[in-house]
Design a protein around this motif. Structure first.
Motif, PDB file in Angstrom:
ATOM      1  N   GLY A 202       0.808  -1.207   0.000  1.00  8.29           N
ATOM      2  CA  GLY A 202       0.000   0.000   0.000  1.00  8.29           C
ATOM      3  C   GLY A 202       0.840   1.254   0.000  1.00  8.29           C
ATOM      4  O   GLY A 202       1.967   1.257  -0.499  1.00  8.29           O
TER       5      GLY A 202
ATOM      6  N   TRP B 280       1.244   3.791   7.742  1.00 12.59           N
ATOM      7  CA  TRP B 280       0.397   3.434   6.611  1.00 12.59           C
ATOM      8  C   TRP B 280      -0.685   4.483   6.402  1.00 12.59           C
ATOM      9  O   TRP B 280      -1.353   4.891   7.356  1.00 12.59           O
TER      10      TRP B 280
ATOM     11  N   THR C 255      -2.858   3.857   3.518  1.00 12.76           N
ATOM     12  CA  THR C 255      -3.849   2.882   3.046  1.00 12.76           C
ATOM     13  C   THR C 255      -3.101   1.634   2.610  1.00 12.76           C
ATOM     14  O   THR C 255      -1.948   1.719   2.168  1.00 12.76           O
ATOM     15  N   HIS C 256      -3.714   0.499   2.760  1.00 14.22           N
ATOM     16  CA  HIS C 256      -3.027  -0.741   2.382  1.00 14.22           C
ATOM     17  C   HIS C 256      -4.029  -1.839   2.099  1.00 14.22           C
ATOM     18  O   HIS C 256      -5.220  -1.747   2.427  1.00 14.22           O
ATOM     19  N   THR C 257      -3.522  -2.882   1.461  1.00 10.42           N
ATOM     20  CA  THR C 257      -4.301  -4.076   1.171  1.00 10.42           C
ATOM     21  C   THR C 257      -3.335  -5.255   1.219  1.00 10.42           C
ATOM     22  O   THR C 257      -2.198  -5.109   1.660  1.00 10.42           O
TER      23      THR C 257
ATOM     24  N   LEU D 133      -6.876  10.416   3.008  1.00 11.59           N
ATOM     25  CA  LEU D 133      -6.664   9.036   2.571  1.00 11.59           C
ATOM     26  C   LEU D 133      -6.823   8.064   3.731  1.00 11.59           C
ATOM     27  O   LEU D 133      -7.455   7.003   3.588  1.00 11.59           O
ATOM     28  N   MET D 134      -6.311   8.421   4.907  1.00 17.42           N
ATOM     29  CA  MET D 134      -6.466   7.542   6.068  1.00 17.42           C
ATOM     30  C   MET D 134      -7.927   7.442   6.510  1.00 17.42           C
ATOM     31  O   MET D 134      -8.412   6.348   6.826  1.00 17.42           O
TER      32      MET D 134
ATOM     33  N   THR E 108      -9.874   5.247   4.157  1.00 16.89           N
ATOM     34  CA  THR E 108      -9.549   3.831   4.346  1.00 16.89           C
ATOM     35  C   THR E 108     -10.221   3.273   5.598  1.00 16.89           C
ATOM     36  O   THR E 108     -10.666   2.124   5.610  1.00 16.89           O
ATOM     37  N   ARG E 109     -10.296   4.080   6.647  1.00 13.96           N
ATOM     38  CA  ARG E 109     -10.990   3.623   7.855  1.00 13.96           C
ATOM     39  C   ARG E 109     -12.482   3.386   7.570  1.00 13.96           C
ATOM     40  O   ARG E 109     -13.083   2.440   8.067  1.00 13.96           O
TER      41      ARG E 109
ATOM     42  N   LEU F  12      -8.434   0.585  -1.245  1.00 12.81           N
ATOM     43  CA  LEU F  12      -7.330   0.541  -2.195  1.00 12.81           C
ATOM     44  C   LEU F  12      -7.592  -0.466  -3.305  1.00 12.81           C
ATOM     45  O   LEU F  12      -7.388  -0.168  -4.489  1.00 12.81           O
TER      46      LEU F  12
END
Length: 386
Positions: free
Chosen positions: A73, A81, A83-85, A351-352, A355-356, A362
């Motif tokens: 991510g 981080w 965003t991640h996957t 972005l955070m 993602t939450r 992502l």
């Protein structure tokens, strides 16, 4: 037998030649360079391009070379981080993750599949006639073709011939460094890290190699006496393992290029008997990692359309899609060029928070890009998910 001449032996050109040969075309590939030299950089082949390669029987060969595993991510410069996957999440959604491999490894797969006596090195093209399909080399030789494929890159002479009024590539405002670095005993994960106008990407490859890239906002044409020292100066304070990778890089192995793209899209990808693929058609910034992938898509769609004698169908199938991807890539490039601390903080926080609210953001955000399917799919030997 129908005749095709492909101008350029990059990824788009070689894939086009393979796809056309598999459909019964007699193909000649003309490449200006005297040799296809291994380039010391990496590239990503994502799910959409893997499916295109499946139609040529090459997808599993590429999958065997490397695969992202675990978490991936976008991070901040301090390592947090944004965003991640995971590769598992991507594979579950698209039946594939992404293969990151040395460019030279992909070129080896493609040249091996091309077959003998197809590629002519050291042969530059001086002129192309879109109406007759005549191609004249710089040595004065003339070839006749039912189809000419312009795969001659971002500075494409073929594109200038077809669309002489187009302004061509422009500087994106960022310069890029790329290198393959020994992994040693470093713990390496896959991530792209964003700072104030700066980006660093890291991805492990098969064996003991890591693909490293970095970008920064600089005036076009700026040069440094020691590119590694310049990288350390700019990125040496970023999160691990970035400083160690920079120190491990061989200075001579670092490739530095200013990033150019086609800010104004072309009105079509063909005229007469000539079609454009890859960077010749839609050079984009590298932010989505789709440059090579879109060239591979172009190749299989072009072969499908040309087999039906329908180059207008090729343009119709590719123009709107690649325009959207070009725009998305440029939008990302602009987001990473932001330097103002308040705007950077707002970008990262947005972005955070997004993602939450949606943890799969992502991977879902890439549906339009990675969910593409080729016009004809050949079943791979690789088991498919139900």
């Amino acid at each position: 037998m129908a005749q095709a001449v492909v101008i350029g032996a990059g990824i788009g050109g070689l894939t086009s030649a393979i796809a056309l040969r598999q459909r019964g075309w007699e193909v000649t590939v003309l490449e200006r360079a005297s040799a296809i030299e291994p380039v010391g950089s990496g590239l990503a082949i994502a799910a959409n391009a893997l499916k295109a390669l499946d139609t040529l029987g090459l997808g599993d060969r590429v999958r065997a070379l490397s695969r992202i595993q675990g978490q991936a991510g976008i991070r901040r410069a301090d390592g947090r981080w944004l965003t991640h996957t995971t590769s598992e999440a991507a594979a579950g959604r698209y039946d594939d993750s992404v293969v990151v491999l040395p460019r030279a490894a992909l070129m080896e797969v493609l040249t091996g599949a091309l077959g003998p006596d197809v590629l002519r090195l050291g042969t530059g093209v001086a002129e192309t006639d879109q109406e007759t399909g005549a191609v004249r080399t710089e040595a004065g030789e003339e070839l006749r073709a039912d189809l000419v494929v312009g795969a001659d890159g971002i500075r494409s002479r073929t594109r200038r011939t077809l669309f002489p009024g187009h302004p061509g590539p422009v500087y994106a405002g960022v310069t890029a460094w790329r290198a393959l670095v020994p992994r040693g005993d470093l713990e390496i994960g896959t991530a792209e890290s964003w700072g104030r106008g700066r980006v660093v990407g890291v991805s492990p490859l098969a064996g003991d190699l890591v693909y490293f890239y970095a970008t920064d906002v600089l005036p076009e044409g700026v040069a440094f006496a020691d590119e590694r020292e310049e990288l350390i100066r700019r990125f040496g304070g970023w999160h691990d393992p970035i400083p160690a990778l920079l120190r491990a890089a061989e200075p001579a192995a670092i490739i530095r290029t200013d990033v150019h793209h086609l800010a104004e899209p072309l009105p079509a990808y063909h005229r007469g008997r000539v079609a454009l693929v890859g960077d010749a058609a839609h050079a984009m910034t590298p932010n989505l990692g789709q440059g090579a992938c879109q060239a591979v898509e172009d190749a299989v769609v072009l072969a499908h359309a040309a087999g039906a004698g329908d180059l207008a169908g090729y343009t119709a199938a590719r123009l709107a899609r690649t325009r959207r991807i070009m725009k998305r890539s440029w939008d990302l490039c602009r987001a990473t060029k932001v330097r103002n601390p308040l705007l950077v903080a707002a970008r990262d926080a947005a972005l955070m928070l997004a993602t939450r609210a949606r943890p799969d953001l992502l991977v879902r955000s890439m549906d339009e890009v990675l969910g593409w399917r080729p016009p004809e799919e050949k079943v791979s030997s690789r088991p498919r998910r139900p």
